[in-house]
Design a protein around this motif. Structure first.
Motif, short mmCIF file in Angstrom:
data_model
loop_
_atom_site.label_atom_id
_atom_site.label_comp_id
_atom_site.label_asym_id
_atom_site.label_seq_id
_atom_site.Cartn_x
_atom_site.Cartn_y
_atom_site.Cartn_z
N PRO A 41 0.79 -1.24 0.00
CA PRO A 41 0.00 0.00 0.00
C PRO A 41 0.82 1.29 0.00
CG PRO A 41 0.14 -0.83 2.23
CD PRO A 41 0.91 -1.79 1.37
N VAL A 83 -4.08 -11.43 0.92
CA VAL A 83 -3.96 -10.02 1.29
C VAL A 83 -5.09 -9.68 2.26
CG1 VAL A 83 -3.86 -7.65 0.43
CG2 VAL A 83 -2.98 -9.53 -0.99
N GLU A 125 -7.22 -5.19 6.03
CA GLU A 125 -6.51 -3.94 6.33
C GLU A 125 -5.63 -3.52 5.15
OE1 GLU A 125 -3.39 -2.02 9.59
OE2 GLU A 125 -3.70 -4.18 9.52
N GLN A 126 -4.94 -4.47 4.55
CA GLN A 126 -4.09 -4.16 3.40
C GLN A 126 -4.93 -3.73 2.20
OE1 GLN A 126 -1.21 -3.71 5.06
NE2 GLN A 126 -0.13 -4.58 3.30
N HIS A 127 -6.10 -4.32 2.04
CA HIS A 127 -6.99 -3.90 0.97
C HIS A 127 -7.42 -2.45 1.15
CE1 HIS A 127 -7.41 -8.01 -0.55
NE2 HIS A 127 -8.13 -7.51 -1.56
N SER A 154 -4.52 -0.14 0.58
CA SER A 154 -4.15 -0.14 -0.84
C SER A 154 -5.12 0.67 -1.68
CB SER A 154 -4.08 -1.59 -1.36
OG SER A 154 -3.04 -2.32 -0.72
#
Length: 223
Positions: A129, A154, A157-159, A162
Motif C-alpha cells: 500500500p 492479502v 486492512e491491506q486492501h 491499498s
C-alpha cells in the motif's frame, strides 16, 4: 483455483480494454497500472503513444528471472484450471492450451519491452500500500487480478490501505475482478466500500465486457 502465493501472469491490451471498459478517451489519460506484472498493456499502449506507468514488486528482477517465474506459474495455473474447467467460460479462450498460448503471447510483448521500459521509468518496482508518487499524478489507476482476487493472501486492512493509496495517486481507480480465486465474491468488498464512502469517495460497480472466470463480471470504480 488454489494458489499458494501470488504469481506473475500477464494479460493483453485488448483484455485490459474489456476488463476496465477503457474508451479511446480513457487511453489518452495518464494511466497507472498497479500490479501489472508481465502484462502487455504498457508495451502496447506505449506503442500507440499513450502515457502509462506500471508498478509491481516483480520489476526488481531481470527479464530472464521474471520469465523463470512465469514458467513456474504456468505449470501451477494449468494444473489448477484443468482441475476446474467448469469454473471458466470457454468462449474467446477455447481451451487450456489456447489459454496458455494467449497468455504467453501477451507476456512476450512485455518481455520484449521490459528493459527499455524500465530504463525510461515506465516499469517501477513498487508495491501497495505504498507507492512512490505524488498526489493525483495519474488520471486513472487500474488494478488487474490482484486486489480482491487474492483475498486469502492479502488482508482486509491491506486492501483498505491499498485502495486509499490508489485513490491518493489517481483521480479515478478501477479494480477487476471482484471475485476470489475460487470464484466467490470477495469478503473484503463491502468493508472496503464502506470505508471509502465514509471518507467521501464515490464508489460504484460496473459490468464489464470481459468474460473468462465465472462470476467475474464487475469492476469497482472509485472517484
Amino acid at each position: 483455483m488454489k494458489l499458494k502465493e501470488i504469481v506473475p501472469w500477464g494479460r493483453s491490451f485488448c483484455e485490459y480494454r474489456d476488463m476496465f471498459l477503457l474508451t479511446d478517451d480513457d487511453l489518452q489519460r495518464r494511466i497507472l497500472g498497479c500490479g501489472d506484472g508481465p502484462a502487455a498493456f504498457n508495451a502496447e499502449l506505449t506503442e500507440t503513444g499513450g502515457s502509462v506507468v506500471s508498478v509491481d514488486p516483480v520489476y526488481r528482477f531481470s527479464a530472464d528471472e521474471i520469465h523463470s517465474g512465469v514458467d513456474d506459474a504456468r505449470s501451477q495455473i494449468v494444473s489448477e484450471v484443468t482441475k476446474n474447467v467448469e469454473n471458466y467460460i470457454w468462449d474467446s479462450i477455447r481451451d487450456v492450451d489456447h489459454l496458455v498460448e494467449t497468455r504467453m503471447a501477451a507476456m512476450e510483448l512485455f518481455f520484449n519491452d521490459f528493459e527499455q521500459g524500465k530504463s525510461s521509468g515506465r516499469y517501477v518496482e513498487a508495491s501497495l500500500p505504498e507507492l512512490p508518487f505524488e498526489n493525483n499524478v495519474f488520471d486513472l489507476a487500474l488494478c488487474s487480478h490482484f486486489l480482491f482476487l487474492y483475498s486469502d493472501h492479502v488482508s482486509l486492512e491491506q486492501h483498505i490501505l491499498s485502495m486509499k493509496e490508489l485513490c491518493r495517486v489517481a483521480r479515478e481507480v478501477r479494480v477487476y475482478p471482484l471475485v476470489t480465486l475460487d470464484g466467490k465474491r470477495s469478503p473484503h468488498i463491502e468493508p472496503v466500500v464502506s470505508d471509502l464512502r465514509s471518507d467521501g469517495f464515490d464508489v460504484s460497480f460496473e459490468n464489464v465486457r470481459y468474460r473468462f472466470q465465472k462470476g467475474a463480471e464487475e469492476m469497482i470504480v472509485v472517484a
